[in-house]
Design a protein around this motif. Structure first.
Motif, PDB file in Angstrom:
ATOM      1  N   PHE A 148      50.235  45.486  42.441  1.00  0.00           N
ATOM      2  CA  PHE A 148      49.748  47.085  43.337  1.00  0.00           C
ATOM      3  C   PHE A 148      50.886  48.395  42.261  1.00  0.00           C
ATOM      4  O   PHE A 148      50.614  49.460  41.968  1.00  0.00           O
ATOM      5  N   HIS A 149      51.940  47.716  42.241  1.00  0.00           N
ATOM      6  CA  HIS A 149      52.735  48.931  41.263  1.00  0.00           C
ATOM      7  C   HIS A 149      53.280  48.451  40.456  1.00  0.00           C
ATOM      8  O   HIS A 149      53.323  49.752  39.414  1.00  0.00           O
ATOM      9  N   ARG A 192      45.248  35.552  52.093  1.00  0.00           N
ATOM     10  CA  ARG A 192      46.586  35.476  50.967  1.00  0.00           C
ATOM     11  C   ARG A 192      47.771  33.677  51.831  1.00  0.00           C
ATOM     12  O   ARG A 192      46.846  33.283  52.466  1.00  0.00           O
ATOM     13  N   GLU A 193      48.157  33.555  50.775  1.00  0.00           N
ATOM     14  CA  GLU A 193      48.577  31.650  51.284  1.00  0.00           C
ATOM     15  C   GLU A 193      50.601  32.709  51.940  1.00  0.00           C
ATOM     16  O   GLU A 193      50.768  31.692  52.712  1.00  0.00           O
ATOM     17  N   GLU A 194      50.999  34.016  52.234  1.00  0.00           N
ATOM     18  CA  GLU A 194      52.284  32.656  52.145  1.00  0.00           C
ATOM     19  C   GLU A 194      52.367  34.650  53.961  1.00  0.00           C
ATOM     20  O   GLU A 194      52.172  34.211  54.636  1.00  0.00           O
ATOM     21  N   THR A 195      52.204  35.765  53.159  1.00  0.00           N
ATOM     22  CA  THR A 195      52.259  36.691  54.606  1.00  0.00           C
ATOM     23  C   THR A 195      51.453  37.196  54.441  1.00  0.00           C
ATOM     24  O   THR A 195      50.086  37.274  53.718  1.00  0.00           O
ATOM     25  N   GLY A 255      44.195  34.674  40.843  1.00  0.00           N
ATOM     26  CA  GLY A 255      45.349  34.306  40.261  1.00  0.00           C
ATOM     27  C   GLY A 255      46.122  34.726  39.631  1.00  0.00           C
ATOM     28  O   GLY A 255      46.194  35.995  39.385  1.00  0.00           O
ATOM     29  N   PRO A 256      46.531  33.873  38.801  1.00  0.00           N
ATOM     30  CA  PRO A 256      47.046  35.582  37.757  1.00  0.00           C
ATOM     31  C   PRO A 256      46.959  36.123  36.483  1.00  0.00           C
ATOM     32  O   PRO A 256      47.189  36.874  35.670  1.00  0.00           O
ATOM     33  N   GLU A 257      46.085  35.422  36.309  1.00  0.00           N
ATOM     34  CA  GLU A 257      45.297  36.173  34.805  1.00  0.00           C
ATOM     35  C   GLU A 257      44.371  37.125  34.792  1.00  0.00           C
ATOM     36  O   GLU A 257      42.850  36.783  36.111  1.00  0.00           O
ATOM     37  N   ASP A 258      44.888  37.836  34.638  1.00  0.00           N
ATOM     38  CA  ASP A 258      44.271  39.714  35.501  1.00  0.00           C
ATOM     39  C   ASP A 258      42.434  39.449  34.885  1.00  0.00           C
ATOM     40  O   ASP A 258      41.787  40.288  35.522  1.00  0.00           O
ATOM     41  N   ALA A 259      42.701  39.117  33.588  1.00  0.00           N
ATOM     42  CA  ALA A 259      40.776  38.821  33.178  1.00  0.00           C
ATOM     43  C   ALA A 259      39.952  38.260  34.018  1.00  0.00           C
ATOM     44  O   ALA A 259      39.068  38.945  34.166  1.00  0.00           O
ATOM     45  N   LEU A 260      40.636  37.263  34.104  1.00  0.00           N
ATOM     46  CA  LEU A 260      39.763  35.906  35.524  1.00  0.00           C
ATOM     47  C   LEU A 260      39.655  37.205  36.584  1.00  0.00           C
ATOM     48  O   LEU A 260      37.837  36.665  37.398  1.00  0.00           O
ATOM     49  N   VAL A 261      40.702  38.028  36.894  1.00  0.00           N
ATOM     50  CA  VAL A 261      40.413  38.004  37.891  1.00  0.00           C
ATOM     51  C   VAL A 261      39.398  39.542  38.418  1.00  0.00           C
ATOM     52  O   VAL A 261      38.862  39.811  39.438  1.00  0.00           O
ATOM     53  N   GLY A 297      47.698  43.190  46.761  1.00  0.00           N
ATOM     54  CA  GLY A 297      45.529  42.250  45.785  1.00  0.00           C
ATOM     55  C   GLY A 297      44.638  42.433  46.403  1.00  0.00           C
ATOM     56  O   GLY A 297      43.824  42.769  46.034  1.00  0.00           O
ATOM     57  N   ILE A 298      44.814  43.687  47.197  1.00  0.00           N
ATOM     58  CA  ILE A 298      43.856  44.624  46.777  1.00  0.00           C
ATOM     59  C   ILE A 298      43.772  45.506  46.252  1.00  0.00           C
ATOM     60  O   ILE A 298      42.546  47.004  46.159  1.00  0.00           O
ATOM     61  N   THR A 299      44.446  45.733  45.230  1.00  0.00           N
ATOM     62  CA  THR A 299      44.404  46.123  44.342  1.00  0.00           C
ATOM     63  C   THR A 299      43.614  46.693  43.397  1.00  0.00           C
ATOM     64  O   THR A 299      42.490  47.112  42.099  1.00  0.00           O
ATOM     65  N   ASN A 300      42.787  45.418  43.462  1.00  0.00           N
ATOM     66  CA  ASN A 300      42.211  44.911  41.969  1.00  0.00           C
ATOM     67  C   ASN A 300      40.577  45.219  42.855  1.00  0.00           C
ATOM     68  O   ASN A 300      39.459  44.791  41.870  1.00  0.00           O
ATOM     69  N   MET A 301      40.389  46.384  44.069  1.00  0.00           N
ATOM     70  CA  MET A 301      39.439  46.577  44.160  1.00  0.00           C
ATOM     71  C   MET A 301      38.848  47.414  42.855  1.00  0.00           C
ATOM     72  O   MET A 301      38.089  47.968  42.793  1.00  0.00           O
ATOM     73  N   MET A 302      39.953  48.184  42.189  1.00  0.00           N
ATOM     74  CA  MET A 302      39.287  48.254  40.826  1.00  0.00           C
ATOM     75  C   MET A 302      38.858  48.018  39.961  1.00  0.00           C
ATOM     76  O   MET A 302      37.731  48.573  39.633  1.00  0.00           O
TER      77      MET A 302
END
Length: 335
Positions: free
Chosen positions: A56-57, A176-179, A205-211, A228-233
């Motif tokens: 997000f940030h 989500r795995e933690e909180t 996952g950590p790889e932005d292109a794959l996400v 993670g909702i930021t990936n709505m973009m």
């Protein structure tokens, strides 16, 4: 005559907590500056990547402001001068940074031992910013999301109506795995499949292109409030975002994700978690002040509020009530 001023080149200026971690740079105006050790025939933008380490940030504080600031130079080259350099950030978003500028990223420092004198045609110190995950009206955020789709060569610009393609609409349930975990995510996915969705439960996952490629393949994205909702973009336009909003987080959910999603030409649906559906009820009891007066905990400080509502709350949605939200999502996609 010498004039000195200072700057912290990070967009989230109102956040005193993170701004403490941003390097303070001294800008000096001199009539007789030292000679250049390196001369560039292009302008430069100076910014920090030392902010909060979540997606997000990354986008709201750096990548979207960098896109806005660099617009005036496109398609010509511009150098990126980076302080508080995060190797993880540079690696994760290398394709986006490369699409914004073909020139090499220059890592700078405010250390007195840094003895290079870099000379540019012009330098912009800091980034222009608007609202969270947003751009000003004359440069709509849909321009940025289209830029992302082009950068990652994503296939879908806009969803196709499933009834015309004779296919089941695809639904992504972000795990989500933690909180703020969705405790009954498997049951939610089962309900979605019963309604006709091709539903998948996946982590980010950590790889932005794959996400980006993963998210772009879906018509509906369901997620509990979080970065993670930021990936709505990466969703195609006219897709549906369903935000599950835990207790106490309605205001943040509206500002961080509901309002930006509408600007991205997505359809937005919301499910607000009840007291009984929150794990906080197991710790505090349904009549506790944690539920009756959430604003009072915000007044006690961000650390207190975050600890209760963001770091120690999981949810279990009522399947009957959530089914109605999924039915509405189906109607929006296939209507």
């Amino acid at each position: 005559m010498t004039i000195n001023t200072t700057i912290k080149p990070y967009a989230r200026l109102i956040d005193r907590t993170i701004m403490k971690n941003i390097t303070t740079l001294t800008i000096t105006t001199q009539l007789n500056p030292p000679p250049c050790t390196h001369t560039f025939d292009i302008p430069a933008i100076l910014f920090s990547t030392g902010g909060y380490p979540n997606v997000f940030h990354h986008f709201s504080d750096v990548l979207i402001p960098l896109y806005l600031t660099s617009l005036e130079f496109r398609p010509n080259s511009v150098a990126f001068l980076v302080v508080d350099t995060s190797p993880e950030f540079i690696s994760k978003y290398k394709l986006i940074l490369k699409a914004l500028s073909n020139d090499e990223i220059i890592k700078t420092t405010n250390n007195n031992n840094y003895n290079k004198v870099l000379c540019f045609q012009r330098v912009i110190a800091g980034l222009r910013s608007h609202n969270d995950l947003a751009l000003p009206p004359k440069n709509p955020i849909t321009d940025f999301t289209a830029f992302l789709r082009e950068t990652y060569s994503l296939e879908k610009d806009i969803i196709d109506m499933c009834e015309k393609k004779r296919r089941r609409p695809r639904l992504l349930l972000v795990s989500r795995e933690e909180t703020r975990r969705l405790r009954n995510e498997r049951e939610v996915a089962k309900v979605a499949r019963e309604l006709g969705f091709e539903a998948s439960v996946r982590g980010i996952g950590p790889e932005d292109a794959l996400v980006a490629r993963m998210v772009n393949a879906f018509d509906v994205m369901v997620a509990v409030h979080g970065a993670g909702i930021t990936n709505m973009m990466y969703l195609p336009e006219r897709a549906v975002l369903v935000q599950i909003v835990p207790v106490g987080l309605a205001g943040l959910g509206r500002v961080f994700y509901e309002e930006p999603s509408r600007g991205m030409n997505l359809r937005y649906l919301e499910y607000r978690v009840s007291v009984e559906e929150s794990s906080l009820s197991e710790r505090y009891g349904v009549g506790d002040e944690v539920f009756r007066n959430t604003s009072s905990f915000r007044e006690k400080g961000w650390g207190v509020f975050k600890s209760i509502y963001m770091e120690n709350q999981d949810v279990s949605v009522d399947l009957v009530r959530f089914r109605r939200v999924l039915v509405e999502a189906m109607e929006l996609v296939c209507g």
